[in-house]
Design a protein around this motif. Structure first.
Motif, PDB file in Angstrom:
ATOM      1  N   TYR A   3     -36.060  62.448  63.399  1.00  0.00           N
ATOM      2  CA  TYR A   3     -37.120  61.747  63.885  1.00  0.00           C
ATOM      3  C   TYR A   3     -37.048  60.337  63.630  1.00  0.00           C
ATOM      4  CZ  TYR A   3     -41.579  59.946  65.517  1.00  0.00           C
ATOM      5  OH  TYR A   3     -42.858  59.245  66.036  1.00  0.00           O
ATOM      6  N   GLU A   4     -36.777  60.168  62.308  1.00  0.00           N
ATOM      7  CA  GLU A   4     -36.892  58.711  61.736  1.00  0.00           C
ATOM      8  C   GLU A   4     -35.670  57.935  62.385  1.00  0.00           C
ATOM      9  OE1 GLU A   4     -36.963  61.411  59.821  1.00  0.00           O
ATOM     10  OE2 GLU A   4     -39.243  61.526  59.178  1.00  0.00           O
ATOM     11  N   GLN A   5     -34.593  58.797  62.543  1.00  0.00           N
ATOM     12  CA  GLN A   5     -33.414  57.993  63.269  1.00  0.00           C
ATOM     13  C   GLN A   5     -33.698  57.566  64.689  1.00  0.00           C
ATOM     14  OE1 GLN A   5     -30.875  61.263  62.206  1.00  0.00           O
ATOM     15  NE2 GLN A   5     -29.205  59.784  61.686  1.00  0.00           N
ATOM     16  N   MET A   6     -34.313  58.577  65.227  1.00  0.00           N
ATOM     17  CA  MET A   6     -34.579  58.336  66.830  1.00  0.00           C
ATOM     18  C   MET A   6     -35.463  57.215  66.861  1.00  0.00           C
ATOM     19  SD  MET A   6     -37.356  58.602  69.149  1.00  0.00           S
ATOM     20  CE  MET A   6     -38.569  59.759  68.414  1.00  0.00           C
ATOM     21  N   ALA A   7     -36.766  57.140  65.931  1.00  0.00           N
ATOM     22  CA  ALA A   7     -37.652  56.186  65.994  1.00  0.00           C
ATOM     23  C   ALA A   7     -37.194  54.790  65.662  1.00  0.00           C
ATOM     24  CB  ALA A   7     -38.940  56.183  64.981  1.00  0.00           C
ATOM     25  N   LEU A  10     -35.280  53.431  68.582  1.00  0.00           N
ATOM     26  CA  LEU A  10     -36.022  52.810  69.806  1.00  0.00           C
ATOM     27  C   LEU A  10     -36.381  51.293  69.448  1.00  0.00           C
ATOM     28  CD1 LEU A  10     -38.691  55.531  70.411  1.00  0.00           C
ATOM     29  CD2 LEU A  10     -36.764  54.731  71.906  1.00  0.00           C
ATOM     30  N   THR A  11     -36.354  50.826  68.258  1.00  0.00           N
ATOM     31  CA  THR A  11     -36.804  49.605  67.882  1.00  0.00           C
ATOM     32  C   THR A  11     -35.580  48.554  68.131  1.00  0.00           C
ATOM     33  OG1 THR A  11     -35.948  49.671  65.614  1.00  0.00           O
ATOM     34  CG2 THR A  11     -38.355  50.131  65.954  1.00  0.00           C
ATOM     35  N   TYR A  12     -34.272  49.113  68.103  1.00  0.00           N
ATOM     36  CA  TYR A  12     -33.219  48.437  68.638  1.00  0.00           C
ATOM     37  C   TYR A  12     -32.947  48.261  70.045  1.00  0.00           C
ATOM     38  CZ  TYR A  12     -32.389  48.066  63.602  1.00  0.00           C
ATOM     39  OH  TYR A  12     -32.936  47.772  62.647  1.00  0.00           O
ATOM     40  N   SER A  28     -38.415  54.421  77.500  1.00  0.00           N
ATOM     41  CA  SER A  28     -37.489  53.231  77.897  1.00  0.00           C
ATOM     42  C   SER A  28     -38.144  51.965  77.452  1.00  0.00           C
ATOM     43  CB  SER A  28     -37.470  53.257  79.184  1.00  0.00           C
ATOM     44  OG  SER A  28     -38.424  53.142  80.208  1.00  0.00           O
ATOM     45  N   GLU A  29     -37.470  50.701  77.730  1.00  0.00           N
ATOM     46  CA  GLU A  29     -38.095  49.681  77.202  1.00  0.00           C
ATOM     47  C   GLU A  29     -37.489  48.391  78.108  1.00  0.00           C
ATOM     48  OE1 GLU A  29     -37.271  47.088  74.432  1.00  0.00           O
ATOM     49  OE2 GLU A  29     -34.994  47.269  74.333  1.00  0.00           O
ATOM     50  N   GLU A  32     -41.059  43.398  78.498  1.00  0.00           N
ATOM     51  CA  GLU A  32     -42.591  43.544  78.575  1.00  0.00           C
ATOM     52  C   GLU A  32     -43.029  44.544  77.563  1.00  0.00           C
ATOM     53  OE1 GLU A  32     -43.510  43.234  82.674  1.00  0.00           O
ATOM     54  OE2 GLU A  32     -42.412  41.465  82.938  1.00  0.00           O
ATOM     55  N   GLY A  33     -42.503  45.686  77.343  1.00  0.00           N
ATOM     56  CA  GLY A  33     -42.715  46.571  76.644  1.00  0.00           C
ATOM     57  C   GLY A  33     -41.992  47.974  76.522  1.00  0.00           C
ATOM     58  N   HIS A  34     -42.706  49.036  75.903  1.00  0.00           N
ATOM     59  CA  HIS A  34     -41.948  50.332  75.840  1.00  0.00           C
ATOM     60  C   HIS A  34     -42.631  51.125  76.776  1.00  0.00           C
ATOM     61  CE1 HIS A  34     -39.193  49.088  72.353  1.00  0.00           C
ATOM     62  NE2 HIS A  34     -40.333  47.910  72.483  1.00  0.00           N
TER      63      HIS A  34
END
Length: 75
Positions: A3-7, A10-12, A28-29, A32-34
């Protein structure tokens, strides 16, 4: 993937699709947002950050972490 890897990914800007209870979803992102989108009807939940998405997005009243054990193999 954990989970931590996925989270973190997402920030990248990483994007994912997954299935939960016979429905397809997209994380998706854009600039303007996620977003968490249910593909079948286009219902989209919008958030400012990936962290907010993971905290507040709900699928049938459950957050991504709540259903992670059911979807983890898709990441």
């Amino acid at each position: 993937m954990e989970y931590e890897q996925m989270a973190d990914s997402l920030t990248y800007g990483e994007e994912y699709n997954f299935y939960y209870q016979n429905e397809e979803y997209w994380l998706s992102e854009n600039q303007e947002g996620h977003y968490l989108t249910k593909v079948s009807d286009g219902e989209t939940q919008e958030f400012k950050t990936s962290e907010e998405l993971l905290e507040k997005a709900k699928i049938n009243g459950k957050s991504i972490i709540d259903i992670w054990k059911d979807i983890q193999s898709q990441f």
